[in-house]
Design an enzyme around this catalytic site. Structure first.
Site, PDB file in Angstrom:
ATOM      1  N   CYS A   1       0.832  -1.202   0.000  1.00 18.87           N
ATOM      2  CA  CYS A   1       0.000   0.000   0.000  1.00 18.87           C
ATOM      3  C   CYS A   1       0.864   1.249   0.000  1.00 18.87           C
ATOM      4  O   CYS A   1       0.567   2.226  -0.685  1.00 18.87           O
ATOM      5  CB  CYS A   1      -0.908   0.050   1.225  1.00 18.87           C
ATOM      6  SG  CYS A   1      -2.017  -1.349   1.337  1.00 18.87           S
ATOM      7  N   SER A   2       1.938   1.225   0.769  1.00 15.91           N
ATOM      8  CA  SER A   2       2.787   2.410   0.849  1.00 15.91           C
ATOM      9  C   SER A   2       3.373   2.730  -0.512  1.00 15.91           C
ATOM     10  O   SER A   2       3.342   3.872  -0.964  1.00 15.91           O
ATOM     11  CB  SER A   2       3.921   2.188   1.847  1.00 15.91           C
ATOM     12  OG  SER A   2       3.384   1.935   3.121  1.00 15.91           O
TER      13      SER A   2
END
Lengths: 189, 179
Positions: B60-61
């Site tokens: 996600c990052s």
């Protein structure tokens, strides 16, 4: 019923390199006629690219003349404030025929990137660059457009973080450990 | 890449990913403790919605950092906006956005948990998180493109740009301003 136009579906083969390797444009290390091609989209300030750097060297040592390696810029400047500077520095070195020396120097001294003025001097000395020319080109951002083109070409090819590797034209979604890379490069498409 | 099911005109009880041509369901979610963001806030602009499983997780990052970097590119398409949505709460979102220097709102699909993700068909019941999916919504609130990604694979941004190009072919060929 007239719905919105449908966006093209992605190829089932997965993301692939949309900008072909061009010996007149790309930085290529290795034999131009090599039958294996490894393309890296990298960010000079990214710690994972720093981890991948020695592995790529090992891949090159293992495969020798069978491999050509291509590096393209993908600076994630919002996350890495000195990545753009580093990319411009390497390109400035490239004009003096020292792209790969600069590329290697930057990855081997990543932790010092936070002071660009000092870094420019160190890198220029280490690689015998004409420092005034480098400084001028950095001040003019002479390679901004080239780096931007690399970046957007990468986005359109499905680069999803750094480093992203393409092996013989297809995005490599596996890890970048040495055996994984070698196996992927050797496997037929 | 998987497209599931067929468009349904009302509701989304089966929790299938909504598809092109579907009307984007309205939502109103907190971006900060005292600020809500609604679909109607983006009327007349394309909207990119990125549902993702969790703040702080590695994939996600990377994904959000990439989308963040592309905000100026998205804005070329009639000021297209971007929102991220997960079931994390606002305080978690604020800390994550600050740490990653994200310049777009992260919306908290927190209470009732996952309700907006469910409406869009982007919820994993088994783990209680949003699925990783992307939507491009046109100026009239109609879904133009949607994509459900395997949870562990960062979908990148090529599909979003292709969808925006299809919506606005007059902009597609123009070269973005640099710097």
């Amino acid at each position: 019923m007239s719905g919105p136009p449908r966006a093209p579906r992605r190829s089932l083969a997965g993301p692939h390199l949309t900008i072909p390797v061009d010996p007149n444009h790309d930085h290529i290390l290795g034999s131009p006629s090599a039958h294996m091609t490894l393309v890296e989209y990298g960010d000079y300030e990214c710690p994972f690219c720093g981890e991948a750097y020695p592995i790529v060297k090992q891949v090159q040592a293992t495969l020798g003349s069978q491999l050509r390696f291509v590096f393209r810029n993908f600076p994630l400047t919002e996350m890495h404030p000195n990545a753009q500077f580093a990319a411009e520095l390497a390109e400035a070195g490239g004009v003096q025929g020292k792209f790969w020396e600069l590329h290697d120097f930057i990855y081997e001294h990543q932790s010092e990137l936070s002071d660009p003025r000092r870094f420019t001097l160190l890198a220029s000395k280490a690689t015998n660059l004409e420092v005034e020319m480098v400084r001028r080109q950095l001040a003019e951002h002479a390679y901004l457009r080239r780096i931007r083109e690399d970046f957007m070409g990468g986005v359109h090819s499905g680069v999803n973080g750094t480093p992203t590797f393409y092996i013989n034209g297809l995005r490599h979604d596996g890890g970048f450990e040495l055996p994984t890379m070698i196996e992927a490069l050797r496997s037929p498409r | 890449m998987t497209r599931l099911g067929t468009p349904r005109p009302h509701g989304n009880q089966g929790h299938h990913l909504l598809l092109p041509g579907d009307k984007a369901p309205n939502f109103s979610l907190n971006a900060t403790p005292d600020q809500k963001v609604s679909l109607k806030d983006f009327r007349n602009h394309p909207l990119i919605m990125a549902f993702y499983p969790a703040d702080w997780s590695p994939v996600c990052s990377d994904q959000l950092v990439l989308l963040n970097q592309l905000l100026p590119e998205f804005r070329r398409y009639h000021e297209a906006a971007l929102v991220g949505i997960s079931v994390d709460g606002v305080w978690c979102h604020l800390a994550f956005a600050r740490e990653r220097q994200l310049h777009f709102p992260l919306l908290a699909d927190f209470e009732p948990k996952g309700s907006v993700s469910r409406m869009y068909g982007s919820y994993q019941e088994s783990v209680g998180e949003s699925s990783r999916s992307l939507f491009v919504i046109d100026e009239k609130g109609v879904i133009c493109w949607s994509y459900l990604s395997p949870v562990g694979v960062n979908p990148g941004a090529d599909g979003i740009l292709a969808a925006l190009d299809t919506m606005h072919p007059e902009i597609a060929g123009q070269v973005a301003k640099t710097g």
